[in-house]
Scaffold this motif. Structure first.
Motif, PDB file in Angstrom:
ATOM      1  N   LEU A  83      -2.628   0.323  -4.239  1.00 30.12           N
ATOM      2  CA  LEU A  83      -2.256  -0.992  -3.557  1.00 30.12           C
ATOM      3  C   LEU A  83      -2.038  -1.925  -4.788  1.00 30.12           C
ATOM      4  O   LEU A  83      -2.624  -2.040  -5.882  1.00 30.12           O
ATOM      5  CB  LEU A  83      -3.583  -1.782  -3.156  1.00 30.12           C
ATOM      6  CG  LEU A  83      -3.559  -3.240  -2.505  1.00 30.12           C
ATOM      7  CD1 LEU A  83      -2.643  -3.445  -1.407  1.00 30.12           C
ATOM      8  CD2 LEU A  83      -4.936  -3.725  -2.204  1.00 30.12           C
ATOM      9  N   ASN A  84      -0.538  -2.155  -4.582  1.00 20.07           N
ATOM     10  CA  ASN A  84       0.004  -3.215  -5.741  1.00 20.07           C
ATOM     11  C   ASN A  84      -0.081  -2.274  -7.194  1.00 20.07           C
ATOM     12  O   ASN A  84      -0.457  -3.105  -8.268  1.00 20.07           O
ATOM     13  CB  ASN A  84      -0.563  -4.479  -5.752  1.00 20.07           C
ATOM     14  CG  ASN A  84      -0.321  -5.393  -4.900  1.00 20.07           C
ATOM     15  OD1 ASN A  84       0.934  -5.357  -4.320  1.00 20.07           O
ATOM     16  ND2 ASN A  84      -1.273  -6.019  -4.178  1.00 20.07           N
ATOM     17  N   HIS A  98      -4.995  11.877  -8.898  1.00 18.05           N
ATOM     18  CA  HIS A  98      -5.289  13.224  -8.053  1.00 18.05           C
ATOM     19  C   HIS A  98      -6.935  13.519  -8.229  1.00 18.05           C
ATOM     20  O   HIS A  98      -7.349  13.309  -9.566  1.00 18.05           O
ATOM     21  CB  HIS A  98      -4.441  14.382  -8.340  1.00 18.05           C
ATOM     22  CG  HIS A  98      -2.935  14.121  -8.344  1.00 18.05           C
ATOM     23  ND1 HIS A  98      -2.046  14.662  -9.200  1.00 18.05           N
ATOM     24  CD2 HIS A  98      -2.310  13.041  -7.606  1.00 18.05           C
ATOM     25  CE1 HIS A  98      -0.911  14.133  -9.017  1.00 18.05           C
ATOM     26  NE2 HIS A  98      -1.143  13.225  -7.791  1.00 18.05           N
ATOM     27  N   GLN A  99      -7.511  14.153  -7.344  1.00 19.50           N
ATOM     28  CA  GLN A  99      -8.799  14.692  -7.560  1.00 19.50           C
ATOM     29  C   GLN A  99      -8.711  15.936  -7.094  1.00 19.50           C
ATOM     30  O   GLN A  99      -8.363  16.407  -5.831  1.00 19.50           O
ATOM     31  CB  GLN A  99      -9.810  14.066  -6.628  1.00 19.50           C
ATOM     32  CG  GLN A  99     -11.193  14.469  -6.801  1.00 19.50           C
ATOM     33  CD  GLN A  99     -12.168  13.770  -5.912  1.00 19.50           C
ATOM     34  OE1 GLN A  99     -11.763  12.465  -5.444  1.00 19.50           O
ATOM     35  NE2 GLN A  99     -13.413  14.215  -5.820  1.00 19.50           N
ATOM     36  N   VAL A 124      -6.407   3.023  -4.910  1.00 22.15           N
ATOM     37  CA  VAL A 124      -7.433   2.816  -3.966  1.00 22.15           C
ATOM     38  C   VAL A 124      -8.139   4.039  -3.823  1.00 22.15           C
ATOM     39  O   VAL A 124      -9.537   3.967  -3.848  1.00 22.15           O
ATOM     40  CB  VAL A 124      -6.638   2.084  -2.720  1.00 22.15           C
ATOM     41  CG1 VAL A 124      -7.866   1.972  -1.656  1.00 22.15           C
ATOM     42  CG2 VAL A 124      -5.890   0.935  -3.044  1.00 22.15           C
ATOM     43  N   ARG A 125      -7.693   4.936  -3.655  1.00 27.32           N
ATOM     44  CA  ARG A 125      -8.152   6.425  -3.286  1.00 27.32           C
ATOM     45  C   ARG A 125      -7.217   7.448  -4.019  1.00 27.32           C
ATOM     46  O   ARG A 125      -5.701   7.537  -3.503  1.00 27.32           O
ATOM     47  CB  ARG A 125      -8.138   6.537  -1.690  1.00 27.32           C
ATOM     48  CG  ARG A 125      -8.926   8.011  -1.450  1.00 27.32           C
ATOM     49  CD  ARG A 125      -8.988   7.907   0.120  1.00 27.32           C
ATOM     50  NE  ARG A 125      -7.801   8.517   0.817  1.00 27.32           N
ATOM     51  CZ  ARG A 125      -7.810   8.586   2.070  1.00 27.32           C
ATOM     52  NH1 ARG A 125      -8.723   8.289   2.857  1.00 27.32           N
ATOM     53  NH2 ARG A 125      -6.697   9.136   2.286  1.00 27.32           N
ATOM     54  N   PRO A 126      -7.890   8.347  -4.536  1.00 30.53           N
ATOM     55  CA  PRO A 126      -7.177   9.361  -5.285  1.00 30.53           C
ATOM     56  C   PRO A 126      -6.599  10.659  -4.254  1.00 30.53           C
ATOM     57  O   PRO A 126      -7.293  10.545  -3.188  1.00 30.53           O
ATOM     58  CB  PRO A 126      -8.053  10.029  -6.184  1.00 30.53           C
ATOM     59  CG  PRO A 126      -9.351   9.629  -5.901  1.00 30.53           C
ATOM     60  CD  PRO A 126      -9.292   8.247  -5.125  1.00 30.53           C
ATOM     61  N   VAL A 138       0.989  -1.353  -0.066  1.00 29.34           N
ATOM     62  CA  VAL A 138       0.011   0.071   0.023  1.00 29.34           C
ATOM     63  C   VAL A 138       0.847   1.242  -0.092  1.00 29.34           C
ATOM     64  O   VAL A 138       1.614   1.410   0.993  1.00 29.34           O
ATOM     65  CB  VAL A 138      -1.086   0.162   1.105  1.00 29.34           C
ATOM     66  CG1 VAL A 138      -1.950   1.231   1.302  1.00 29.34           C
ATOM     67  CG2 VAL A 138      -1.893  -1.210   1.440  1.00 29.34           C
ATOM     68  N   VAL A 139       0.912   2.037  -1.124  1.00 34.15           N
ATOM     69  CA  VAL A 139       1.795   3.096  -1.210  1.00 34.15           C
ATOM     70  C   VAL A 139       1.073   4.194  -1.253  1.00 34.15           C
ATOM     71  O   VAL A 139       0.084   4.455  -1.878  1.00 34.15           O
ATOM     72  CB  VAL A 139       2.584   2.896  -2.597  1.00 34.15           C
ATOM     73  CG1 VAL A 139       3.479   4.126  -2.728  1.00 34.15           C
ATOM     74  CG2 VAL A 139       3.325   1.589  -2.727  1.00 34.15           C
ATOM     75  N   GLN A 140       1.583   5.212  -0.426  1.00 36.63           N
ATOM     76  CA  GLN A 140       1.036   6.597  -0.328  1.00 36.63           C
ATOM     77  C   GLN A 140       1.211   7.454  -1.570  1.00 36.63           C
ATOM     78  O   GLN A 140       2.345   7.532  -2.070  1.00 36.63           O
ATOM     79  CB  GLN A 140       1.443   7.118   0.918  1.00 36.63           C
ATOM     80  CG  GLN A 140       0.892   8.516   1.424  1.00 36.63           C
ATOM     81  CD  GLN A 140       1.526   9.081   2.709  1.00 36.63           C
ATOM     82  OE1 GLN A 140       2.596   9.051   2.885  1.00 36.63           O
ATOM     83  NE2 GLN A 140       0.612   9.606   3.468  1.00 36.63           N
ATOM     84  N   ILE A 141       0.381   8.189  -1.959  1.00 35.51           N
ATOM     85  CA  ILE A 141       0.495   9.108  -3.119  1.00 35.51           C
ATOM     86  C   ILE A 141       0.541  10.506  -2.312  1.00 35.51           C
ATOM     87  O   ILE A 141      -0.206  10.976  -1.654  1.00 35.51           O
ATOM     88  CB  ILE A 141      -0.765   9.153  -4.257  1.00 35.51           C
ATOM     89  CG1 ILE A 141      -0.985   7.784  -4.532  1.00 35.51           C
ATOM     90  CG2 ILE A 141      -0.627  10.328  -5.014  1.00 35.51           C
ATOM     91  CD1 ILE A 141      -2.066   7.753  -5.305  1.00 35.51           C
TER      92      ILE A 141
END
Length: 188
Positions: free
Chosen positions: A171-172, A145-146, A176-178, A130-133
């Motif tokens: 996730l991979n 991005h949103q 998952v969430r912008p 799980v990588v943070q943007i």
């Protein structure tokens, strides 16, 4: 030889050939006992093939059922390791919360505990890809991005992320969430 004699000779030759052919046919025709043996052999082969078919069908059914069971378990327990790792984060948060109930709590120690808990959570997330943007200062990417709002800015190029309201996660490699961001625009 006369014609009649030739005809008689041909007839007698053809009779000899026919009788030889009949004798061969009789000698090649299997007897009743031989037919029974051939029939038993054919039945044995048919039974063997039927047995192989039934066993193969049973094996395929067993494989299908095993595969369905394994797939069901994979879906059911896919998050098992992730949840197990998250339990230590929850334990750490509960310890921090119980420290607030003590009257003489040191705010510095509480902050340190929260930072350690956040690091523990970050480590767990990295372990499971799980990588943070974190796009601050980078060009706006509608795939990741949103945009929440536009801000007129002349110190950065237009369409640059200037503020991150909420970080996004993948996730991979799948979003998952912008990230919710504020984007720069040219000053009018």
């Amino acid at each position: 030889m006369t014609k009649n004699q030739e005809l008689a000779a041909e007839e007698s030759a053809s009779e000899v050939i026919e009788s030889e052919l009949r004798e061969e046919a009789v000698s090649e025709t299997p007897t009743g006992e031989e037919l029974n043996l051939l029939l038993e052999d054919a039945r044995a082969k048919a039974d063997e093939h039927w047995d192989q078919l039934v066993r193969s069908k049973a094996e395929v059914d067993n494989l299908r059922r095993r595969h369905e069971r394994e797939l069901e378990n994979a879906h059911k327990y896919a998050l098992d390791r992730f949840v197990n790792e998250l339990l230590s984060v929850r334990d750490s948060m509960e310890l921090g919360l119980s420290a607030f109930s003590v009257g003489d709590t040191d705010v510095g120690k509480l902050r340190e505990g929260i930072e350690l808990t956040l690091k523990l959570l970050t480590d767990v997330m990295e372990k499971f890809n799980v990588v943070q943007i974190d796009p601050e200062g980078k060009p706006f990417d509608p795939e990741l991005h949103q945009a929440m709002s536009m801000m007129p800015r002349d110190d950065v190029p237009p369409n640059t992320v200037v503020t991150v309201v909420q970080r996004g996660y993948t996730l991979n490699g799948r979003l998952v969430r912008p990230a919710m961001v504020m984007v720069s625009q040219a000053v009018a």
